[in-house]
Motif scaffolding. Structure first.
Motif, PDB file in Angstrom:
ATOM      1  N   LEU A  59       9.153   5.880  61.473  1.00 23.43           N
ATOM      2  CA  LEU A  59       9.170   4.450  61.193  1.00 23.43           C
ATOM      3  C   LEU A  59       8.608   4.187  59.797  1.00 23.43           C
ATOM      4  O   LEU A  59       7.966   5.060  59.211  1.00 23.43           O
ATOM      5  N   ALA A 113       9.559   7.539  65.448  1.00 20.65           N
ATOM      6  CA  ALA A 113      10.390   6.590  66.188  1.00 20.65           C
ATOM      7  C   ALA A 113      10.470   7.051  67.635  1.00 20.65           C
ATOM      8  O   ALA A 113      10.554   8.240  67.913  1.00 20.65           O
ATOM      9  N   SER A 116       5.710   5.901  70.263  1.00 17.58           N
ATOM     10  CA  SER A 116       5.628   5.314  68.937  1.00 17.58           C
ATOM     11  C   SER A 116       4.439   4.375  68.850  1.00 17.58           C
ATOM     12  O   SER A 116       3.503   4.473  69.629  1.00 17.58           O
ATOM     13  N   ARG A 157      17.615   3.599  56.305  1.00 19.98           N
ATOM     14  CA  ARG A 157      16.546   2.749  55.786  1.00 19.98           C
ATOM     15  C   ARG A 157      16.894   2.350  54.365  1.00 19.98           C
ATOM     16  O   ARG A 157      17.700   2.992  53.716  1.00 19.98           O
ATOM     17  N   TYR A 183      14.550  -0.299  58.756  1.00 21.61           N
ATOM     18  CA  TYR A 183      14.807   1.021  59.317  1.00 21.61           C
ATOM     19  C   TYR A 183      15.623   0.840  60.588  1.00 21.61           C
ATOM     20  O   TYR A 183      15.254   0.057  61.467  1.00 21.61           O
ATOM     21  N   HIS A 201      13.764  -2.010  62.757  1.00 20.84           N
ATOM     22  CA  HIS A 201      12.418  -2.349  62.282  1.00 20.84           C
ATOM     23  C   HIS A 201      12.576  -2.919  60.873  1.00 20.84           C
ATOM     24  O   HIS A 201      13.325  -2.368  60.070  1.00 20.84           O
ATOM     25  N   THR A 226       8.765  -4.616  64.536  1.00 25.70           N
ATOM     26  CA  THR A 226       9.791  -4.010  65.370  1.00 25.70           C
ATOM     27  C   THR A 226      10.613  -5.149  65.950  1.00 25.70           C
ATOM     28  O   THR A 226      10.086  -6.011  66.644  1.00 25.70           O
ATOM     29  N   CYS A 235      13.512  -2.319  69.848  1.00 28.45           N
ATOM     30  CA  CYS A 235      12.845  -1.019  69.995  1.00 28.45           C
ATOM     31  C   CYS A 235      13.463  -0.193  71.102  1.00 28.45           C
ATOM     32  O   CYS A 235      14.104  -0.708  72.005  1.00 28.45           O
TER      33      CYS A 235
END
Length: 194
Positions: free
Chosen positions: A3, A9, A16, A59, A68, A91, A96, A99
Motif C-alpha cells: 500500500l 495489501a 493489512s 499506482r 493504488y 486506496h 482506503t 478494501c
C-alpha cells in the motif's frame, strides 16, 4: 503488493493496515533485497502486471498519497487462496476506499471462527456475488492488461460455478448443494488522475 503507506495489501491470506499497525517492513525488505543482489536503489515501476498470477498492481507514485489499485484474477492457489476472482481494491489520498479483507481471524482459529470462514468467501470480496453464494475453484480465463498514456485497463472472465455450500478451510466441498454456472466478465478502467 504494498500500500502507499508501505504496509502489505490484503490479498488472500494476508493482512493489512486494518489490524492497527502501520509498518514499512515490506519497503525495508525490498530495499535490503536490492542491496544484497547488487540492484540499484529505488522503487520498481508504478504499473506492474503479472500475467501468470492474474494480478495487476497499479499506482500513480510511490508516495503516501498515491492512488493504488489492485485487480485480482488469481488462479486457484490451494487453501491459501480466497474465492475472490475479479476483485479490486482502491486506496487514494491516505484512505482506503475499496478494501480486500485478507484473513480476519487469528492464526490457529482460522477454521473454527465464523469470521475466518467468512473472510475466504466470495461475499466478503469486491467481486460479483450471486445469492450470497461462493465461487468455485475455477481459474479465470482471458485475463488481460493494457497500459497506455493516461490510463490502464484490466479485464478478466470468471466462467465457473456459484454454490450455496459453507466455506471451510481445506474442505471446499463441505455442504455444497446445487449451484449455478455463470460467466462474470469484469473490466476495470483507471484514468490517471481520477
Amino acid at each position: 503488493a504494498t500500500l502507499p503507506n508501505g504496509d502489505e495489501a490484503a490479498l488472500h491470506d494476508t493482512q493489512s493496515i486494518r489490524i492497527g499497525r502501520v509498518h514499512n517492513y515490506m519497503r525495508e525488505y525490498r530495499d535490503r533485497f536490492r542491496r544484497r543482489n547488487g540492484l540499484p536503489p529505488g522503487n520498481p515501476p508504478v504499473n506492474q502486471w503479472f500475467p501468470d498470477a492474474g494480478q495487476a498492481f497499479l499506482r500513480d507514485s510511490w508516495d503516501e498519497k498515491a492512488t493504488y489499485i489492485t485487480f485480482d484474477a488469481t488462479r486457484w492457489g490451494t487453501d491459501h487462496a480466497h474465492l475472490s476472482r475479479n476483485t479490486i481494491q482502491v486506496h487514494a489520498n491516505k484512505r482506503t476506499l475499496i478494501c480486500d479483507p485478507g484473513w480476519l481471524s487469528d492464526v490457529g482459529t482460522y477454521t473454527s471462527r465464523p469470521i475466518g470462514v467468512y473472510s475466504k468467501s466470495t461475499v466478503s470480496h469486491n467481486t460479483l456475488n450471486l445469492n450470497g453464494w461462493n465461487q468455485s475453484r475455477t481459474d479465470p480465463t482471458r485475463t488481460h492488461y493494457r497500459h497506455c498514456d493516461g490510463y490502464d485497463i484490466v479485464w478478466s472472465d470468471y466462467e465457473g460455478g456459484y454454490w450455496p455450500g459453507s466455506m471451510s478451510f481445506g474442505d471446499y466441498l463441505a455442504g455444497i448443494g446445487k449451484g449455478i454456472w455463470a460467466s462474470h466478465h469484469r473490466t476495470m478502467l483507471w484514468i490517471h488522475g481520477r
